[in-house]
Design a protein around this motif. Structure first.
Motif, PDB file in Angstrom:
ATOM      1  N   SER A  66      -6.473   5.620   3.739  1.00 55.40           N
ATOM      2  CA  SER A  66      -6.214   4.660   2.674  1.00 55.40           C
ATOM      3  C   SER A  66      -5.316   5.264   1.600  1.00 55.40           C
ATOM      4  CB  SER A  66      -7.538   4.188   2.064  1.00 55.40           C
ATOM      5  OG  SER A  66      -7.308   3.301   0.997  1.00 55.40           O
ATOM      6  N   GLU A 120      -1.760   5.443   2.906  1.00 52.07           N
ATOM      7  CA  GLU A 120      -1.143   4.121   2.950  1.00 52.07           C
ATOM      8  C   GLU A 120      -0.731   3.652   1.561  1.00 52.07           C
ATOM      9  OE1 GLU A 120      -0.845   1.541   5.783  1.00 52.07           O
ATOM     10  OE2 GLU A 120      -0.477   3.576   6.508  1.00 52.07           O
ATOM     11  N   GLU A 121      -1.551   3.968   0.566  1.00 58.16           N
ATOM     12  CA  GLU A 121      -1.299   3.473  -0.784  1.00 58.16           C
ATOM     13  C   GLU A 121      -0.295   4.327  -1.549  1.00 58.16           C
ATOM     14  OE1 GLU A 121      -3.725   2.677  -4.984  1.00 58.16           O
ATOM     15  OE2 GLU A 121      -4.822   3.168  -3.150  1.00 58.16           O
ATOM     16  N   PRO A 163       4.615   3.974   0.887  1.00 62.19           N
ATOM     17  CA  PRO A 163       5.703   3.269   0.186  1.00 62.19           C
ATOM     18  C   PRO A 163       6.860   4.185  -0.189  1.00 62.19           C
ATOM     19  CG  PRO A 163       3.570   2.644  -0.708  1.00 62.19           C
ATOM     20  CD  PRO A 163       3.327   3.808   0.196  1.00 62.19           C
ATOM     21  N   HIS A 186      12.289  -3.530   5.974  1.00 64.05           N
ATOM     22  CA  HIS A 186      11.624  -2.505   5.171  1.00 64.05           C
ATOM     23  C   HIS A 186      11.680  -2.844   3.680  1.00 64.05           C
ATOM     24  CE1 HIS A 186      11.782   0.021   8.823  1.00 64.05           C
ATOM     25  NE2 HIS A 186      10.756   0.617   8.271  1.00 64.05           N
ATOM     26  N   ARG A 234       8.990  -5.335   3.209  1.00 62.33           N
ATOM     27  CA  ARG A 234       7.685  -4.671   3.286  1.00 62.33           C
ATOM     28  C   ARG A 234       7.371  -3.939   1.992  1.00 62.33           C
ATOM     29  NH1 ARG A 234       6.193  -0.037   7.788  1.00 62.33           N
ATOM     30  NH2 ARG A 234       3.956   0.141   7.321  1.00 62.33           N
ATOM     31  N   LEU A 235       8.396  -3.300   1.434  1.00 56.92           N
ATOM     32  CA  LEU A 235       8.199  -2.572   0.191  1.00 56.92           C
ATOM     33  C   LEU A 235       7.920  -3.523  -0.962  1.00 56.92           C
ATOM     34  CD1 LEU A 235       8.241   0.434  -0.489  1.00 56.92           C
ATOM     35  CD2 LEU A 235      10.603   0.183  -1.225  1.00 56.92           C
ATOM     36  N   MET A 291       4.364  -4.418  -0.945  1.00 53.40           N
ATOM     37  CA  MET A 291       3.517  -3.322  -1.426  1.00 53.40           C
ATOM     38  C   MET A 291       3.574  -3.194  -2.939  1.00 53.40           C
ATOM     39  SD  MET A 291       4.323  -0.296   1.339  1.00 53.40           S
ATOM     40  CE  MET A 291       3.691  -0.330   3.016  1.00 53.40           C
ATOM     41  N   TRP A 292       4.779  -3.330  -3.497  1.00 53.07           N
ATOM     42  CA  TRP A 292       4.968  -3.059  -4.917  1.00 53.07           C
ATOM     43  C   TRP A 292       4.809  -4.300  -5.789  1.00 53.07           C
ATOM     44  CZ3 TRP A 292       9.809   0.668  -5.213  1.00 53.07           C
ATOM     45  CH2 TRP A 292       9.470   1.889  -4.613  1.00 53.07           C
ATOM     46  N   TYR A 316       8.761  -5.426  -9.019  1.00 52.54           N
ATOM     47  CA  TYR A 316       9.203  -4.035  -8.922  1.00 52.54           C
ATOM     48  C   TYR A 316      10.686  -3.868  -9.257  1.00 52.54           C
ATOM     49  CZ  TYR A 316      11.857  -4.180  -4.505  1.00 52.54           C
ATOM     50  OH  TYR A 316      12.791  -4.404  -3.532  1.00 52.54           O
TER      51      TYR A 316
END
Length: 321
Positions: free
Chosen positions: A98, A101-102, A106, A147, A150-151, A154-155, A159
């Motif tokens: 975890s 991944e966190e 990224p 990508h 995907r980023l 995540m952000w 961002y």
């Protein structure tokens, strides 16, 4: 006798058996457990049975195309690297995965796919040179866009508002994550002692590409290289489980069965694959030309067809004889 399962993954490079972290994680886990896989290292995801990489073709469950799902399937087949772990070690595995991944993943995506200098001079260059023609003209850019999306997931959507500030914070978190991994590993061979577990496959698959890639902008890479035990850890796994994958075998050594006896390194159908690649490429070019109006069919006598140079496919595909 053919192996009961076939793994399709990205080709190797940079001294690694695969340049893709998820593919590398599956390959490493399979080597740790001795899972009998027939491995196809390819540079064209369209040749995967799922259209993506990694992908595992099985007899009973069809095609599995997610890293974690592939590892879960191998566990069901009694290839379990975590069999001897205690409950606490199992909990530690979940916690560290975890964390990676966190905090780390990224920044790895940013390092390889968003940082302009790294992407243009290293990542896109490698994929464009490795992916067969004509896919190499557009597939790297499609991967780049994926990508970025995907980023952004995540952000968060904000961002881009202060990207520079967020980037500094994320790289700081990633450096702290690497330092924590180094402290947790200490002088041990693997994270839980002398035997590798799934956590080792996951950590190695994230660290090895960062360590081995020749990045023009290597901010995070330099910090990793300063952590000597993590560097030794990656080198040890490569030498023990991938003695010459991703590079040239020792002189006189046959590129045949690996330690688990399940990987065939020769490619008896390479010429056939090259011809098919050329035909597909020419078909795609002609289709595009007709659809875009560059070429049209005129009534009247047709002249002789012109000769076209053949494009060689630069992928490594390991197929059954």
């Amino acid at each position: 006798m053919a192996a009961p399962m076939e793994l399709f993954c990205w080709a190797g490079g940079w001294g690694l058996p695969s340049v893709d972290p998820d593919c590398l994680a599956v390959l490493t886990y399979a080597r740790f457990t001795g899972a009998p896989l027939k491995v196809h290292r390819i540079a064209n995801p369209w040749r995967s049975p799922s259209g993506s990489l990694p992908a595992l073709r099985t007899k009973d469950e069809g095609v599995i195309s997610k890293m974690q799902q592939i590892i879960t399937h191998l566990r069901k087949q009694k290839y379990n690297a975590d069999y001897d772990l205690s409950a606490k070690q199992g909990a530690d595995t979940l916690a560290f995965v975890s964390l990676l991944e966190e905090k780390l993943l990224p920044v790895l995506i940013h390092t390889f796919w968003v940082d302009a200098k790294n992407y243009v001079e290293h990542t896109r260059k490698w994929y464009a040179e490795t992916i067969p023609f004509p896919l190499n003209f557009f597939l790297p850019n499609c991967m780049h866009k994926q990508h970025l999306e995907r980023l952004q997931l995540m952000w968060g959507d904000g961002y881009m508002e202060d990207e520079e500030k967020l980037e500094k914070e994320l790289y700081r978190d990633a450096r702290e994550c690497l330092t924590l991994l180094s402290q947790r590993l200490g002088s041990q061979k693997f994270f839980f002692g002398d035997s590798p577990a799934s956590l080792d496959a996951f950590v190695f698959s994230r660290l090895a590409p960062l360590l081995k890639a020749k990045l023009p902008n290597g901010k995070l890479q330099q910090h990793l290289k300063s952590l000597q035990n993590l560097c030794n850890y990656c080198a040890s796994i490569l030498s023990l489980y991938f003695p010459w994958d991703g590079g040239d075998p020792p002189a006189g050594a046959p590129r045949a069965a690996a330690a688990d006896g399940g990987e065939a390194e020769d490619d008896p159908h390479k010429r056939r694959n090259q011809v098919l690649s050329v035909l597909v490429g020419l078909g795609a070019m002609l289709g595009y030309a007709f659809l875009s109006g560059i070429v049209s069919i005129q009534r009247g006598a047709a002249g002789p067809a012109g000769h076209r140079p053949l494009a060689m496919e630069e992928e490594e595909d390991e197929e059954e004889e």
